[in-house]
Design a protein around this motif. Sequence first.
Motif, mmCIF file in Angstrom:
data_model
loop_
_atom_site.group_PDB
_atom_site.id
_atom_site.type_symbol
_atom_site.label_atom_id
_atom_site.label_comp_id
_atom_site.label_asym_id
_atom_site.label_seq_id
_atom_site.Cartn_x
_atom_site.Cartn_y
_atom_site.Cartn_z
ATOM 1 N N ILE A 16 10.853 14.596 37.226
ATOM 2 C CA ILE A 16 11.518 14.058 35.886
ATOM 3 C C ILE A 16 11.512 12.879 36.511
ATOM 4 O O ILE A 16 11.216 11.626 35.716
ATOM 5 C CB ILE A 16 12.736 14.597 35.550
ATOM 6 N N ILE A 17 12.086 12.441 37.734
ATOM 7 C CA ILE A 17 12.328 11.291 38.080
ATOM 8 C C ILE A 17 10.890 10.187 38.247
ATOM 9 O O ILE A 17 10.784 9.304 37.857
ATOM 10 C CB ILE A 17 13.003 11.308 39.590
ATOM 11 N N LYS A 18 9.834 10.966 38.876
ATOM 12 C CA LYS A 18 8.475 10.321 39.206
ATOM 13 C C LYS A 18 7.807 10.287 37.928
ATOM 14 O O LYS A 18 6.871 9.344 37.889
ATOM 15 C CB LYS A 18 7.658 11.086 40.047
ATOM 16 N N LEU A 19 8.094 10.818 36.923
ATOM 17 C CA LEU A 19 7.372 10.734 35.606
ATOM 18 C C LEU A 19 8.185 9.937 34.624
ATOM 19 O O LEU A 19 7.421 9.477 33.809
ATOM 20 C CB LEU A 19 6.924 12.070 35.054
ATOM 21 N N SER A 20 9.361 9.526 34.990
ATOM 22 C CA SER A 20 10.045 8.611 34.165
ATOM 23 C C SER A 20 9.391 7.011 33.625
ATOM 24 O O SER A 20 9.176 6.916 32.408
ATOM 25 C CB SER A 20 11.438 8.484 34.498
ATOM 26 N N LEU A 46 22.228 19.877 34.919
ATOM 27 C CA LEU A 46 21.753 18.926 35.785
ATOM 28 C C LEU A 46 20.714 18.207 35.179
ATOM 29 O O LEU A 46 20.343 16.823 35.116
ATOM 30 C CB LEU A 46 21.316 19.402 37.005
ATOM 31 N N ASP A 47 19.443 19.112 34.517
ATOM 32 C CA ASP A 47 18.413 18.625 33.776
ATOM 33 C C ASP A 47 18.881 17.366 32.683
ATOM 34 O O ASP A 47 18.279 16.483 32.547
ATOM 35 C CB ASP A 47 17.548 19.488 33.100
ATOM 36 N N SER A 48 19.837 17.954 31.692
ATOM 37 C CA SER A 48 20.202 17.203 30.809
ATOM 38 C C SER A 48 20.658 15.672 31.322
ATOM 39 O O SER A 48 20.580 14.790 30.629
ATOM 40 C CB SER A 48 21.410 17.896 29.758
ATOM 41 N N VAL A 49 21.507 15.856 32.246
ATOM 42 C CA VAL A 49 22.137 14.548 32.846
ATOM 43 C C VAL A 49 21.081 13.767 33.420
ATOM 44 O O VAL A 49 20.961 12.571 33.018
ATOM 45 C CB VAL A 49 22.921 14.863 34.161
ATOM 46 N N PHE A 50 19.872 14.331 33.912
ATOM 47 C CA PHE A 50 18.821 13.619 34.364
ATOM 48 C C PHE A 50 18.159 12.700 33.292
ATOM 49 O O PHE A 50 17.949 11.620 33.362
ATOM 50 C CB PHE A 50 17.869 14.247 35.099
ATOM 51 N N PHE A 51 17.833 13.448 32.071
ATOM 52 C CA PHE A 51 17.336 12.878 31.049
ATOM 53 C C PHE A 51 18.151 11.733 30.622
ATOM 54 O O PHE A 51 17.573 10.821 29.848
ATOM 55 C CB PHE A 51 16.894 14.031 29.973
#
Length: 367
Positions: A16-20, A46-51
């Motif tokens: 998620i981080i590297k594709l953002s 955690l995934d929701s928080v990342f997005f």
Amino acid sequence: MTETDVTVVLGTRPEIIKLSPVIRACEQAGIEYSVIHTGQHYSDSLDSVFFDQLELPTPEYHLGVGSGTHGKQTAEMLAGVEEIILEEEPEIVLVQGDTNSVLAGALATSKLNIELGHIEAGLRSFDRSMPEETNRVVTDHVGDYLFTPTAQSAAYLREEGITDERIYVTGNTVVDAVKQNRELAQEKSTVREELGITGEFALLTAHRAENVDDKDRFRSLLSGVGQAAVELDMEVIYPIHPRAKNKLEEFELDVSDQIRLVDPQDYIDFLTLESTATVILTDSGGVQEEACILGVPCVTLRENTERPETLEVGANRLVGTNSARIVDGAHEAVQTMTHWENPFGDGTAAEQMLNTLPVSGASEVEQ
């Protein structure tokens, strides 16, 4: 033009981080894209928080695969990704890194008449006992666009017989992500205050199966980190992965008073901890990169690394899990000058990648 120009397959928080930056670049250029989240990392919170923190749209598709054996997990993702790709008919599918999600996305795409782009291609640990090594090698050999972070990664691909027409040296999108999010972290993160950190500290991440699933290796790792902390008079902050926490309890291992176990951190808070640590001890490939980019010396708790550039510029040292080597490595790291050259590019990797791809109807991305 098909309904979707680009389909992005991801499944873990590092992806998620590297594709953002790639997703943001698609939006900037007006490229129609969709995101398939396999759910390989299965903490929805955690995934929701990342997005949310990265201000990314919710993925159009979520397979919710979760954990399982490598074969079962990969098979479920392969079937799910294939079904969506057949529906979407994108011009190109993008995957990043070396996870089972990457392998599933690569295999599904390669069986169809659709091109595949592999971001972070050409990494090699030369350790076939690592599942990630199999995933990255297979993906590179079925990929059409291989975006390598460094010239060394490109050289590895050529040595394996891959032609130059498929290889593009772009730098690593982790640089884009760190640049885009470091200022946001400085503005928004209060993790240091929440954890009561006022002085120097070391940051530990240890989650790899070969380290935490092996009682003797995990004990030696923790012992070495604890001893180094005592000798350096420095607290160690350890955001502990659920897998590692379970093994810690199962093996009934002692943890030094100098090592403070804390919950896993979201990206913004973890980036703050990384950027303000005196030294980072890790078995994560991505953390090795981020430490190098941030100018923080790193001690890698493995016998090999697929990021040899971090060693060459003096940002990193390999020590394995032997206690004495960990202590020596930590002492060496804190004495390291941190003005090394970042080998992973200038932060425009995402734009370079999209400007390479033959997608329809998109304006060139500004670099």
